[in-house]
Design a protein around this motif. Structure first.
Motif, PDB file in Angstrom:
ATOM      1  N   LYS A 289      51.933 -35.367 -29.690  1.00 37.88           N
ATOM      2  CA  LYS A 289      51.189 -36.601 -29.935  1.00 37.88           C
ATOM      3  C   LYS A 289      49.972 -36.676 -29.010  1.00 37.88           C
ATOM      4  O   LYS A 289      48.854 -36.934 -29.451  1.00 37.88           O
ATOM      5  CB  LYS A 289      52.114 -37.802 -29.687  1.00 37.88           C
ATOM      6  N   LEU A 290      50.223 -36.422 -27.740  1.00 38.81           N
ATOM      7  CA  LEU A 290      49.136 -36.457 -26.768  1.00 38.81           C
ATOM      8  C   LEU A 290      48.122 -35.361 -27.069  1.00 38.81           C
ATOM      9  O   LEU A 290      46.916 -35.549 -26.915  1.00 38.81           O
ATOM     10  CB  LEU A 290      49.698 -36.280 -25.353  1.00 38.81           C
TER      11      LEU A 290
ATOM     12  N   ARG B 236      48.193 -46.427 -24.380  1.00 34.25           N
ATOM     13  CA  ARG B 236      49.141 -45.572 -23.653  1.00 34.25           C
ATOM     14  C   ARG B 236      49.221 -45.968 -22.177  1.00 34.25           C
ATOM     15  O   ARG B 236      50.268 -45.909 -21.558  1.00 34.25           O
ATOM     16  CB  ARG B 236      48.684 -44.111 -23.711  1.00 34.25           C
ATOM     17  N   ARG B 237      48.058 -46.325 -21.634  1.00 37.05           N
ATOM     18  CA  ARG B 237      47.991 -46.652 -20.203  1.00 37.05           C
ATOM     19  C   ARG B 237      48.775 -47.925 -19.873  1.00 37.05           C
ATOM     20  O   ARG B 237      49.090 -48.163 -18.721  1.00 37.05           O
ATOM     21  CB  ARG B 237      46.529 -46.813 -19.767  1.00 37.05           C
TER      22      ARG B 237
ATOM     23  N   GLU C 243      53.718 -45.914 -21.857  1.00 33.25           N
ATOM     24  CA  GLU C 243      54.460 -44.802 -21.288  1.00 33.25           C
ATOM     25  C   GLU C 243      53.855 -44.191 -20.023  1.00 33.25           C
ATOM     26  O   GLU C 243      54.594 -43.682 -19.184  1.00 33.25           O
ATOM     27  CB  GLU C 243      54.653 -43.711 -22.366  1.00 33.25           C
TER      28      GLU C 243
END
Lengths: 221, 371
Positions: A69-70, A123-124, A127
């Motif tokens: 995903k990243l 995201r920050r 996770e």
């Protein structure tokens, strides 16, 4: 304000960028922690080493192995950024291509860029909050505003050709372009980002090409 | 080549979070490599003095497995920062006391080896009688075999050496280098030097290290830097693989139970011993199963970096071993083989603590059972 952003600021940005880069590269090479020799991860074969280096710096192979995903997000982000920067250079240098094609590509990758930045920002808060610092948030928010103002310029219907302005900058006689609030915001924030590049995490755009070689350097023992 | 500051390129993308078995188990900030490297850089760049306690957990609660490095888009060498920070903390008097005592004992034994020799010979004689196997100690020989404490690191290797009529002798020292876990390279060199001198005493041309992860890495890569390449260094696993490939040992029986292999970080990912143990296992096992992920992406067992020898970190390492345990259970193997003493201890502790049933065995042990 137009006056400052388009006449003095570019030279300040340029100076900050170049001097920062020299300082940072000096610090980067000076302050290292020696690592221990290891079994060469890639191969003893130089072609294999080169291949493994390229898959790391261009294809982000470690991310692909670890977090699909990243990896996808990161690719979306970097590819669109690269094409956007290339598009800006085209405009500054006055290279003519089909305007409809330029507009379509520019808008498409501008949107891809904006979407990827927004997801990276989310995201920050989730996770990867545990490793995030203020810098991470500030840069991403800055990028959101740069992307938004850039897209607003596109969709406001005005036609921008700054090639004349670019050459006036180089001959040290900058001529201020016509006033436009989006252009002003875009140019101001983008210059902040460029000036900041050597001082913070954005330095990875240069450092990555060096550190990615390190795991490949060990000879047999 | 100059060394660069890896912490300078970290963008805190978070790839290291899911790469690390400790972070996966605890989710704690100081177990995240991206935080660790940024924090440890401070101690490496400045004299931290009384502030050093703040860095202690960052430096010692890590197994140095380098999985985060291999999965980092910039290859950030977290383990190097951890090791150097441990070195600095150790020199300022902050270290897990068991590791320090073990490191000291090793060096003292090197200085007084003659006094140890008689007792050592006696205990080896007992071992010879008990297992009816010949074990030469400090005799002139081609190979100096360096074991660990415990018969399981001596008897199987002795059987294989004797089966091929190898010219070998047993070292009175142990392969492990506890100072390595303290990042204390001066004492690492002193510890290693004992073996070099012993090899010269017995006129060996090769040092063979028993199944031990960090020792393999130290001897394989640091030994030639310090003492040259006149003495060849290999792991017992490389030696037995060669015997098998040359047909010098014959496999007479095979193992029927499902068997899996755990790649020790220092031997596999960081040492390159990946295919050799698999070659041996495929020769002797009827049902060999790979762990997922395996090879250079294998998860650490949780006991590396000296953690197995530090009682106060036992709770952490049992927690951190959950990822490994899940991998083992997925294979449904009845035997878990590996080539590192640290891993063996941890794998045994894990099965006891979590009540899972499997046998832990070295690759050499299993081969010795089958010839």
């Amino acid at each position: 304000m137009m006056d400052f952003v388009f006449t003095s600021l570019p030279y300040i940005t340029f100076t900050a960028f170049i001097s920062g880069l020299i300082w940072r590269i000096w610090r980067f090479f000076r302050a290292g922690v020696p690592s221990y020799p290891l079994f060469p991860m890639a191969s003893q074969d130089n072609f294999q080493k080169f291949k493994s280096y390229l898959t790391q710096v261009l294809l982000f192979a470690p991310l692909f192995k670890n977090d699909r995903k990243l990896w996808g997000l990161s690719w979306m982000f970097h590819l669109s950024l690269f094409l956007i920067v290339a598009g800006h250079f085209r405009m500054f240098l006055g290279i003519r291509i089909d305007e409809r094609l330029a507009f379509t590509l520019g808008s498409f990758f501008g949107l891809v860029f904006l979407i990827s930045v927004v997801i990276l920002l989310f995201r920050r808060f989730g996770e990867v909050r545990v490793v995030s610092t203020l810098e991470d948030y500030v840069i991403l928010i800055l990028l959101v505003f740069i992307a938004l103002s850039g897209l607003a310029m596109r969709f406001s219907g005005n036609h921008y050709d700054l090639s004349a302005y670019a050459s006036s900058l180089i001959t040290l006689s900058p001529q201020i372009p016509e006033y436009d609030i989006f252009l002003l915001i875009h140019a101001f924030l983008a210059q902040l980002l460029i000036a900041y590049l050597p001082y913070g995490k954005l330095f990875h755009s240069i450092g990555a090409f060096v550190t990615s070689y390190y795991p490949l350097r060990w000879q047999n023992g | 080549m100059a060394e660069v500051d890896f912490a300078d390129v970290c963008v805190r993308c978070g790839s290291c979070l899911r790469a690390c078995h400790i972070f996966l188990a605890t989710g704690r900030r100081h177990h995240a490599a991206a935080v660790k490297i940024r924090t440890l850089r401070k101690i490496l760049k400045a004299d931290v003095g009384n502030d050093a306690d703040r860095f202690y957990d960052y430096a010692f609660e890590c197994t140095g497995c380098r999985r985060c490095t291999v999965l980092c888009p910039f290859s950030v060498e977290t383990a190097s920062y951890v090791s150097r920070a441990r070195g600095l903390l150790t020199s300022s008097g902050r270290y897990p006391s068991t590791l320090n005592e073990l490191a000291e004992t090793q060096i003292m034994k090197g200085e007084n080896w003659e006094r140890h020799l008689r007792m050592f010979r006696l205990s080896i004689e007992m071992l010879e009688n008990q297992h009816s196997v010949r074990i030469p100690v400090q005799k002139e020989a081609e190979i100096l075999y360096v074991p660990l404490q415990g018969a399981h690191t001596i008897v199987p290797a002795a059987r294989i050496f004797n089966a091929v009529k190898e010219s070998w002798t047993l070292s009175i020292f142990e392969a492990s280098v506890f100072a390595f876990f303290l990042g204390d390279m001066e004492r690492v060199k002193k510890t290693v030097e004992r073996i070099k001198e012993e090899a010269e005493r017995v006129n060996a041309r090769e040092i063979v290290i028993t199944e031990c992860g960090h020792a393999y890495r130290v001897y394989r890569f640091l030994f030639p830097r310090w003492f040259g390449r006149d003495l060849k260094v290999r792991s017992i696993v490389e030696v037995v693989t060669e015997y098998l490939k040359n047909g010098e040992v014959e496999v007479k029986s095979t193992l029927k139970e499902p068997i899996t292999y755990h790649d020790p970080c220092q031997a596999g990912r960081n040492g390159g011993l990946i295919d050799e143990p698999r070659f041996v296992l495929r020769e002797i096992a009827e049902d060999f199963r790979e762990m997922n992920p395996g090879r250079e992406l294998n998860f650490c067992c949780g006991g590396g970096g000296g953690l197995v020898a530090v009682p106060e970190l036992k709770e952490l390492r049992l927690k951190a071993g959950k990822v490994k345990l899940r991998q083992i259970r997925e294979t449904e193997a009845k035997i878990v083989s590996t080539i590192c003493e640290n891993c063996k201890t941890q794998l045994k502790d894990l099965k006891e603590h979590y009540g899972i049933n499997y046998r832990v065995a070295g690759v050499t042990d299993l081969l010795a059972e089958c010839i």
